[in-house]
Design a protein around this motif. Structure first.
Motif, mmCIF file in Angstrom:
data_model
loop_
_atom_site.group_PDB
_atom_site.id
_atom_site.type_symbol
_atom_site.label_atom_id
_atom_site.label_comp_id
_atom_site.label_asym_id
_atom_site.label_seq_id
_atom_site.Cartn_x
_atom_site.Cartn_y
_atom_site.Cartn_z
ATOM 1 N N ARG A 179 0.826 -1.318 0.099
ATOM 2 C CA ARG A 179 0.055 -0.129 0.137
ATOM 3 C C ARG A 179 0.877 1.220 -0.096
ATOM 4 N NH1 ARG A 179 -5.501 0.851 3.067
ATOM 5 N NH2 ARG A 179 -5.989 -0.753 1.418
ATOM 6 N N ILE A 180 0.492 2.368 -0.790
ATOM 7 C CA ILE A 180 1.270 3.534 -0.965
ATOM 8 C C ILE A 180 0.252 4.480 -0.307
ATOM 9 C CG2 ILE A 180 2.519 5.159 -2.453
ATOM 10 C CD1 ILE A 180 2.508 2.401 -4.401
ATOM 11 N N THR A 181 0.879 5.567 0.111
ATOM 12 C CA THR A 181 0.202 6.697 0.527
ATOM 13 C C THR A 181 0.774 7.970 -0.219
ATOM 14 O OG1 THR A 181 -0.433 5.930 2.817
ATOM 15 C CG2 THR A 181 -0.472 8.269 2.340
ATOM 16 N N PHE A 182 -0.136 8.507 -1.114
ATOM 17 C CA PHE A 182 0.270 9.805 -1.828
ATOM 18 C C PHE A 182 -0.403 11.010 -1.204
ATOM 19 C CE2 PHE A 182 -0.075 6.189 -4.889
ATOM 20 C CZ PHE A 182 0.851 6.187 -5.572
ATOM 21 N N VAL A 183 0.679 11.697 -0.834
ATOM 22 C CA VAL A 183 0.165 13.006 -0.167
ATOM 23 C C VAL A 183 0.302 14.253 -1.331
ATOM 24 C CG1 VAL A 183 0.568 14.617 1.843
ATOM 25 C CG2 VAL A 183 1.019 12.332 2.123
ATOM 26 N N GLU A 184 -1.091 14.799 -1.460
ATOM 27 C CA GLU A 184 -0.877 15.741 -2.553
ATOM 28 C C GLU A 184 -0.456 17.372 -1.708
ATOM 29 O OE1 GLU A 184 -3.471 15.321 -5.696
ATOM 30 O OE2 GLU A 184 -4.588 13.450 -4.599
ATOM 31 N N ALA A 185 -0.100 18.075 -2.692
ATOM 32 C CA ALA A 185 0.238 19.311 -2.375
ATOM 33 C C ALA A 185 -0.775 20.093 -1.584
ATOM 34 C CB ALA A 185 0.619 20.199 -3.634
ATOM 35 N N ASP A 186 -1.933 19.831 -1.752
ATOM 36 C CA ASP A 186 -3.116 20.485 -0.853
ATOM 37 C C ASP A 186 -3.147 19.880 0.318
ATOM 38 O OD1 ASP A 186 -4.454 18.086 -1.705
ATOM 39 O OD2 ASP A 186 -5.914 19.281 -2.765
ATOM 40 N N GLY A 187 -2.433 18.721 0.739
ATOM 41 C CA GLY A 187 -2.662 17.929 1.978
ATOM 42 C C GLY A 187 -3.614 16.751 1.802
ATOM 43 N N ARG A 188 -4.178 16.498 0.755
ATOM 44 C CA ARG A 188 -5.232 15.178 0.624
ATOM 45 C C ARG A 188 -4.096 14.003 0.605
ATOM 46 N NH1 ARG A 188 -8.095 15.383 -4.478
ATOM 47 N NH2 ARG A 188 -6.364 16.953 -5.241
ATOM 48 N N THR A 189 -4.944 13.119 1.103
ATOM 49 C CA THR A 189 -4.047 11.584 1.353
ATOM 50 C C THR A 189 -4.958 10.831 0.283
ATOM 51 O OG1 THR A 189 -4.773 11.114 3.188
ATOM 52 C CG2 THR A 189 -2.455 12.211 3.120
#
Length: 106
Positions: free
Chosen positions: A3-13
């Motif tokens: 499982r990978i967690t992507f943290v976007e620039a706006d803070g959404r994961t």
């Protein structure tokens, strides 16, 4: 299934599952991570799948190849923890990997 967690620039994961051997880029595209453009389809020829590896994970990845390192020099906001997601292949040891996605690839 790693499982990978992507943290976007706006803070959404976004958490997404992949299979061993799959590229992180393919997982990102399948999960709808819009900032991972993947324009070259994973050929390490464009840098539009750039991310920043979370500090807790950077030492667990093999170093970038010379080709990847050269492409990283051309991305927006390159950092020591910059990687191209097309060049990271999933293994069981990468379960829980955290990646920070830049706001833009251009």
């Amino acid at each position: 299934m790693p499982r990978i967690t992507f943290v976007e620039a706006d803070g959404r994961t976004t958490e997404a599952d992949g299979v061993v051997g799959q590229s992180v880029m393919a997982v990102a595209v399948a999960a709808g991570i819009e900032a991972i453009l993947a324009e070259c389809g994973g050929a390490c020829a464009c840098g539009t799948c750039h991310c920043h590896v979370d500090a807790t994970w950077i030492d667990r990845l093999p170093p970038p190849t010379e080709t990847e390192a050269a492409m990283i020099e051309c991305v927006v906001d390159p950092r020591q923890e910059s990687r191209l997601t097309c060049q990271i292949r999933l293994t069981d040891a990468l379960d829980g990997l955290v990646l920070h996605v830049p706001a833009t690839q251009y």
